[in-house]
Each structure stands twice: as C-alpha cells, then as structure tokens.
Design a protein around this motif. Structure first.
Motif, PDB file in Angstrom:
ATOM      1  N   PRO A 168       0.822  -1.215   0.000  1.00 50.58           N
ATOM      2  CA  PRO A 168       0.000   0.000   0.000  1.00 50.58           C
ATOM      3  C   PRO A 168       0.855   1.263   0.000  1.00 50.58           C
ATOM      4  O   PRO A 168       1.835   1.363   0.734  1.00 50.58           O
ATOM      5  CB  PRO A 168      -0.809  -0.120   1.293  1.00 50.58           C
ATOM      6  N   GLY A 169       0.466   2.215  -0.828  1.00 47.42           N
ATOM      7  CA  GLY A 169       1.120   3.510  -0.832  1.00 47.42           C
ATOM      8  C   GLY A 169       0.436   4.447   0.150  1.00 47.42           C
ATOM      9  O   GLY A 169      -0.475   4.051   0.888  1.00 47.42           O
ATOM     10  N   PRO A 170       0.828   5.712   0.186  1.00 52.38           N
ATOM     11  CA  PRO A 170       0.189   6.676   1.076  1.00 52.38           C
ATOM     12  C   PRO A 170      -1.323   6.730   0.829  1.00 52.38           C
ATOM     13  O   PRO A 170      -1.778   6.807  -0.311  1.00 52.38           O
ATOM     14  CB  PRO A 170       0.852   8.001   0.699  1.00 52.38           C
ATOM     15  N   GLY A 171      -2.086   6.661   1.911  1.00 55.28           N
ATOM     16  CA  GLY A 171      -3.536   6.735   1.792  1.00 55.28           C
ATOM     17  C   GLY A 171      -4.198   5.467   1.311  1.00 55.28           C
ATOM     18  O   GLY A 171      -5.407   5.446   1.076  1.00 55.28           O
ATOM     19  N   HIS A 177      -9.143  -9.456  -8.691  1.00 53.61           N
ATOM     20  CA  HIS A 177      -9.231 -10.891  -8.949  1.00 53.61           C
ATOM     21  C   HIS A 177      -7.879 -11.526  -8.630  1.00 53.61           C
ATOM     22  O   HIS A 177      -7.165 -12.041  -9.490  1.00 53.61           O
ATOM     23  CB  HIS A 177      -9.661 -11.145 -10.398  1.00 53.61           C
ATOM     24  N   ALA A 178      -7.559 -11.441  -7.355  1.00 47.28           N
ATOM     25  CA  ALA A 178      -6.258 -11.880  -6.851  1.00 47.28           C
ATOM     26  C   ALA A 178      -6.368 -12.113  -5.354  1.00 47.28           C
ATOM     27  O   ALA A 178      -7.388 -11.809  -4.728  1.00 47.28           O
ATOM     28  CB  ALA A 178      -5.193 -10.811  -7.143  1.00 47.28           C
ATOM     29  N   GLU A 179      -5.308 -12.659  -4.760  1.00 47.20           N
ATOM     30  CA  GLU A 179      -5.340 -12.938  -3.323  1.00 47.20           C
ATOM     31  C   GLU A 179      -5.225 -11.670  -2.481  1.00 47.20           C
ATOM     32  O   GLU A 179      -5.720 -11.624  -1.354  1.00 47.20           O
ATOM     33  CB  GLU A 179      -4.224 -13.915  -2.966  1.00 47.20           C
ATOM     34  N   TYR A 180      -4.570 -10.643  -3.028  1.00 48.60           N
ATOM     35  CA  TYR A 180      -4.436  -9.366  -2.333  1.00 48.60           C
ATOM     36  C   TYR A 180      -4.601  -8.231  -3.335  1.00 48.60           C
ATOM     37  O   TYR A 180      -4.295  -8.380  -4.526  1.00 48.60           O
ATOM     38  CB  TYR A 180      -3.048  -9.232  -1.670  1.00 48.60           C
ATOM     39  N   VAL A 181      -5.063  -7.086  -2.843  1.00 48.80           N
ATOM     40  CA  VAL A 181      -5.182  -5.922  -3.708  1.00 48.80           C
ATOM     41  C   VAL A 181      -5.016  -4.665  -2.857  1.00 48.80           C
ATOM     42  O   VAL A 181      -5.363  -4.651  -1.671  1.00 48.80           O
ATOM     43  CB  VAL A 181      -6.543  -5.900  -4.445  1.00 48.80           C
ATOM     44  N   THR A 182      -4.478  -3.618  -3.452  1.00 44.18           N
ATOM     45  CA  THR A 182      -4.388  -2.319  -2.784  1.00 44.18           C
ATOM     46  C   THR A 182      -5.394  -1.355  -3.405  1.00 44.18           C
ATOM     47  O   THR A 182      -5.762  -1.486  -4.578  1.00 44.18           O
ATOM     48  CB  THR A 182      -2.983  -1.702  -2.899  1.00 44.18           C
ATOM     49  N   GLY A 183      -5.811  -0.392  -2.611  1.00 41.06           N
ATOM     50  CA  GLY A 183      -6.704   0.646  -3.106  1.00 41.06           C
ATOM     51  C   GLY A 183      -6.779   1.778  -2.110  1.00 41.06           C
ATOM     52  O   GLY A 183      -6.392   1.614  -0.934  1.00 41.06           O
ATOM     53  N   PRO A 184      -7.259   2.949  -2.536  1.00 31.22           N
ATOM     54  CA  PRO A 184      -7.406   4.077  -1.616  1.00 31.22           C
ATOM     55  C   PRO A 184      -8.327   3.701  -0.458  1.00 31.22           C
ATOM     56  O   PRO A 184      -9.377   3.089  -0.663  1.00 31.22           O
ATOM     57  CB  PRO A 184      -8.044   5.170  -2.482  1.00 31.22           C
ATOM     58  N   ALA A 185      -7.957   4.074   0.745  1.00 25.36           N
ATOM     59  CA  ALA A 185      -8.784   3.744   1.903  1.00 25.36           C
ATOM     60  C   ALA A 185     -10.211   4.245   1.715  1.00 25.36           C
ATOM     61  O   ALA A 185     -11.175   3.580   2.115  1.00 25.36           O
ATOM     62  CB  ALA A 185      -8.175   4.345   3.175  1.00 25.36           C
ATOM     63  N   ARG A 186     -10.360   5.381   1.065  1.00 25.39           N
ATOM     64  CA  ARG A 186     -11.682   5.973   0.909  1.00 25.39           C
ATOM     65  C   ARG A 186     -12.484   5.362  -0.236  1.00 25.39           C
ATOM     66  O   ARG A 186     -13.597   5.822  -0.525  1.00 25.39           O
ATOM     67  CB  ARG A 186     -11.575   7.487   0.788  1.00 25.39           C
ATOM     68  N   VAL A 209     -13.761  -5.014   5.154  1.00 21.89           N
ATOM     69  CA  VAL A 209     -14.194  -3.904   4.316  1.00 21.89           C
ATOM     70  C   VAL A 209     -14.712  -4.428   2.972  1.00 21.89           C
ATOM     71  O   VAL A 209     -14.442  -5.573   2.582  1.00 21.89           O
ATOM     72  CB  VAL A 209     -13.038  -2.915   4.069  1.00 21.89           C
ATOM     73  N   PHE A 210     -15.451  -3.572   2.287  1.00 25.74           N
ATOM     74  CA  PHE A 210     -15.828  -3.867   0.909  1.00 25.74           C
ATOM     75  C   PHE A 210     -15.871  -2.554   0.144  1.00 25.74           C
ATOM     76  O   PHE A 210     -16.003  -1.477   0.736  1.00 25.74           O
ATOM     77  CB  PHE A 210     -17.170  -4.603   0.841  1.00 25.74           C
ATOM     78  N   GLY A 211     -15.729  -2.654  -1.174  1.00 25.49           N
ATOM     79  CA  GLY A 211     -15.753  -1.430  -1.960  1.00 25.49           C
ATOM     80  C   GLY A 211     -15.422  -1.692  -3.413  1.00 25.49           C
ATOM     81  O   GLY A 211     -15.284  -2.839  -3.853  1.00 25.49           O
ATOM     82  N   MET A 212     -15.313  -0.593  -4.147  1.00 24.73           N
ATOM     83  CA  MET A 212     -14.964  -0.651  -5.565  1.00 24.73           C
ATOM     84  C   MET A 212     -13.654   0.093  -5.781  1.00 24.73           C
ATOM     85  O   MET A 212     -13.515   1.263  -5.398  1.00 24.73           O
ATOM     86  CB  MET A 212     -16.057   0.000  -6.424  1.00 24.73           C
ATOM     87  N   LEU A 213     -12.696  -0.583  -6.386  1.00 28.85           N
ATOM     88  CA  LEU A 213     -11.435   0.079  -6.717  1.00 28.85           C
ATOM     89  C   LEU A 213     -11.697   1.179  -7.736  1.00 28.85           C
ATOM     90  O   LEU A 213     -12.665   1.116  -8.500  1.00 28.85           O
ATOM     91  CB  LEU A 213     -10.456  -0.940  -7.287  1.00 28.85           C
ATOM     92  N   GLU A 219     -17.984   6.018 -10.490  1.00 30.80           N
ATOM     93  CA  GLU A 219     -16.786   6.488  -9.786  1.00 30.80           C
ATOM     94  C   GLU A 219     -16.716   5.853  -8.398  1.00 30.80           C
ATOM     95  O   GLU A 219     -17.758   5.609  -7.781  1.00 30.80           O
ATOM     96  CB  GLU A 219     -16.838   8.008  -9.596  1.00 30.80           C
ATOM     97  N   HIS A 220     -15.494   5.611  -7.903  1.00 34.06           N
ATOM     98  CA  HIS A 220     -15.398   5.186  -6.516  1.00 34.06           C
ATOM     99  C   HIS A 220     -15.794   6.381  -5.653  1.00 34.06           C
ATOM    100  O   HIS A 220     -15.476   7.531  -5.979  1.00 34.06           O
ATOM    101  CB  HIS A 220     -14.004   4.649  -6.185  1.00 34.06           C
ATOM    102  N   ASP A 221     -16.521   6.103  -4.592  1.00 34.54           N
ATOM    103  CA  ASP A 221     -17.245   7.172  -3.914  1.00 34.54           C
ATOM    104  C   ASP A 221     -17.569   6.696  -2.511  1.00 34.54           C
ATOM    105  O   ASP A 221     -18.422   5.832  -2.332  1.00 34.54           O
ATOM    106  CB  ASP A 221     -18.509   7.465  -4.736  1.00 34.54           C
ATOM    107  N   GLN A 222     -16.893   7.248  -1.499  1.00 35.16           N
ATOM    108  CA  GLN A 222     -17.115   6.724  -0.157  1.00 35.16           C
ATOM    109  C   GLN A 222     -18.509   7.031   0.370  1.00 35.16           C
ATOM    110  O   GLN A 222     -19.129   6.193   1.032  1.00 35.16           O
ATOM    111  CB  GLN A 222     -16.074   7.243   0.828  1.00 35.16           C
TER     112      GLN A 222
END
Length: 309
Positions: A25-28, A97-106, A84-88, A257-260
C-alpha cells in the motif's frame, strides 16, 4: 500471491492463475486480503479489448470484499483486521481478482456485520452505478416513475431495489422467464422485451435507466415526460442527444466512480436488508475463466462472484 492474470487480449482462455508480486500500500492506501470479488460485464469487455486500460499484462476486477492486512501512511479510517468492501477506482484501479489488492482507503466502507463476503463482493460496482444514476444524477423521489432496462441484470436488479426504497413506481424490462424474479424484488410493471414494445404506452416516466444503449437509448427518449432524464450506462450516440434536445429532456451517460459517500449508503441499505444482490453463481479464483464464459452469455440473473478465501 496468485492472481487471475492475462498477458494478451482475447476470450476467457487468456486468463491464467499466475503467481505475481504482492502489492504494497502507498500513502492513503490499504492492502486487502481478498475473500471474494464480484464479476461485471466491464471485466469481460476489458479482458477482450482493454478499453480504458493499458495493454496487458493485467489483472482485472473492481469489486472486492476482504480484510485489511496493511495500511499505508496517512490512513486513519481502517485498522488491521477490519473487514471492508468497496470498488477500486474505475477504470484504472483494477486488480481485485487476486489474493491481495491495494486501493485508496476511501474507496472502501466497513462491511456490514450481517452481510457475508460473497454478498458484499457482489454489490459495489453495480450498486454504486445504480445509486449514482438514480440518486446522484436523476434525484429520484417518492411518487416518480422510473423505467429500468435489463432490470434483472447486475445493475438493473439493484437499481430496482434502490428505486423502491426511495418510493418510486418501477417498470422493468426483461425476458418473460425473469418476470417472477422482478416481481419478487419489487417491480410494479414487467415488460417482456422480446414480445412487447416498451414505447407502446401512454405512460411517461420521470427517469429511464438504460444499460443497453444504441436504439434502446434513443427510443427511450420518447417515453420520458418533458423535463425527464435518461441515464445511459453505454456511451451515447449523437442521435440520442439530438432526439433528447428536441423532446426537451435530458440525456446523460454515466461512468461509475469510486465514492465513499455512495458505498457507505450502499452499506446502510444492505445492513437494513433493503439492498441484496442476487448471486447466481460463485467460482473459485482458479475457475475465473469459466465465470467469464458464463457471464458473457448474457443470460445470468444478478451477479457472479469469484471466491478467494
């Protein structure tokens, strides 16, 4: 880690279970151990044609439900172990579609405790699309009438539930075999697109949600009341815009759009039992190609989900 990866464009056969580096994970951002990941028509299109993404190699998937296992600098919303759940971020944030994924926390919200990972993974992209179309764009209100094309599809069946929760009268198009399902989720009037012409009515709608495009979008303009709105999920043709202007209605094309705020609204509806994805099939990550093949038939109801853990 293992991922459903592709190194070339093409049919489902290009998808391979491949060992790839685990992201950090990068910043945020948060690193999520994926439990389940939804499958959407956009996955099929990007697998075959790339569309918005650079050429392969790539791993697709925007829907995700899982557990936070690492946080980047500056993340305050989640801690290790949070579900958690969400849309990248769509379209360039694919990779679930992998064992791990990164994405913005929001891009994520807390998974409702009463919703399992398969159900949670089926919701984000389709539910956010429906929410952004009906609520954010069309401002659908109680007592209004909405026509939802492909109402038994991934976006459509969630849009029906959102519209009913907002007090709207819903007409939905689908094959006759799916009408019982539509009635179960709240559709007031069912139209068999194979044998009935949805324009053959005096009824006028405040909102039309169209996931088909082309002629369907253009003809939908004619069933809107003056001042109504057509929200299309397929890039609009010039003739649709021209027809809409003459009819004094609005025609827009939505790209989700991804949208918290939106994903939190989806979470609240799901937590209250007011929004539930119909999952017509689950497939382990190793059988992702088979899930793609089934989804591309266009005959499934609701959503397909890939399970990872």
């Amino acid at each position: 880690m293992l991922a459903l990866h592709q190194t070339a464009l093409g049919g489902p056969e290009v998808l391979r279970l491949t060992e790839v580096p685990r992201p950090a994970p990068g910043p945020g951002e948060v690193l999520v151990a994926v439990h389940a990941a939804g499958l959407n028509p956009t996955d099929f299109k990007h697998r075959a044609h790339s569309i918005f993404l650079p050429p392969p190699p790539m791993t697709l998937g925007w829907d995700v439900s899982g557990t936070v296992v690492e946080t980047g600098v500056g993340v305050t919303l989640f801690r290790l172990g949070d579900e958690v759940f969400g849309m990248l971020p769509y379209p360039c944030g694919a990779g679930s579609h992998a064992e791990y994924v990164t994405g913005p926390a929001r891009a994520f919200a807390a998974k409702p405790a009463g919703v399992d990972h398969v159900q949670a993974a089926a919701l984000p992209l389709a539910a956010l699309t429906a929410w952004q179309a009906l609520v954010d764009t069309a401002d659908l209100r109680a007592g209004q009438r909405v026509l939802i094309h492909a109402a038994a599809g991934g976006v459509g069946h969630l849009a029906v539930q959102i519209a009913k929760e907002r007090g709207a009268h819903v007409t939905g198009t689908a094959s006759a075999a799916k009408h019982d399902f539509l009635r179960e989720i709240g559709v007031d009037v069912c139209i068999d697109y194979r044998t009935e012409d949805f324009t053959d009515t005096e009824q006028r709608y405040d909102v039309v949600l169209d996931a088909i495009g082309g002629e369907t979008a253009t003809r939908s303009v004619g069933v809107l009341r003056p001042g109504g709105i057509l929200v299309s999920l397929v890039p609009d043709a010039e003739d649709t815009q021209a027809t809409a202007e003459k009819a004094q209605v609005r025609a827009v094309t939505l790209l989700v759009e991804h949208d918290q705020a939106g994903i939190r609204a989806v979470a609240r509806l799901a937590d209250r039992g007011k929004l539930r994805a119909h999952v017509s099939g689950t497939f382990p990550l190793a059988e992702g190609a088979r899930a793609h093949a089934l989804g591309e038939t266009g005959h499934t109801t609701g959503k397909l989900v890939i399970t990872v853990r």
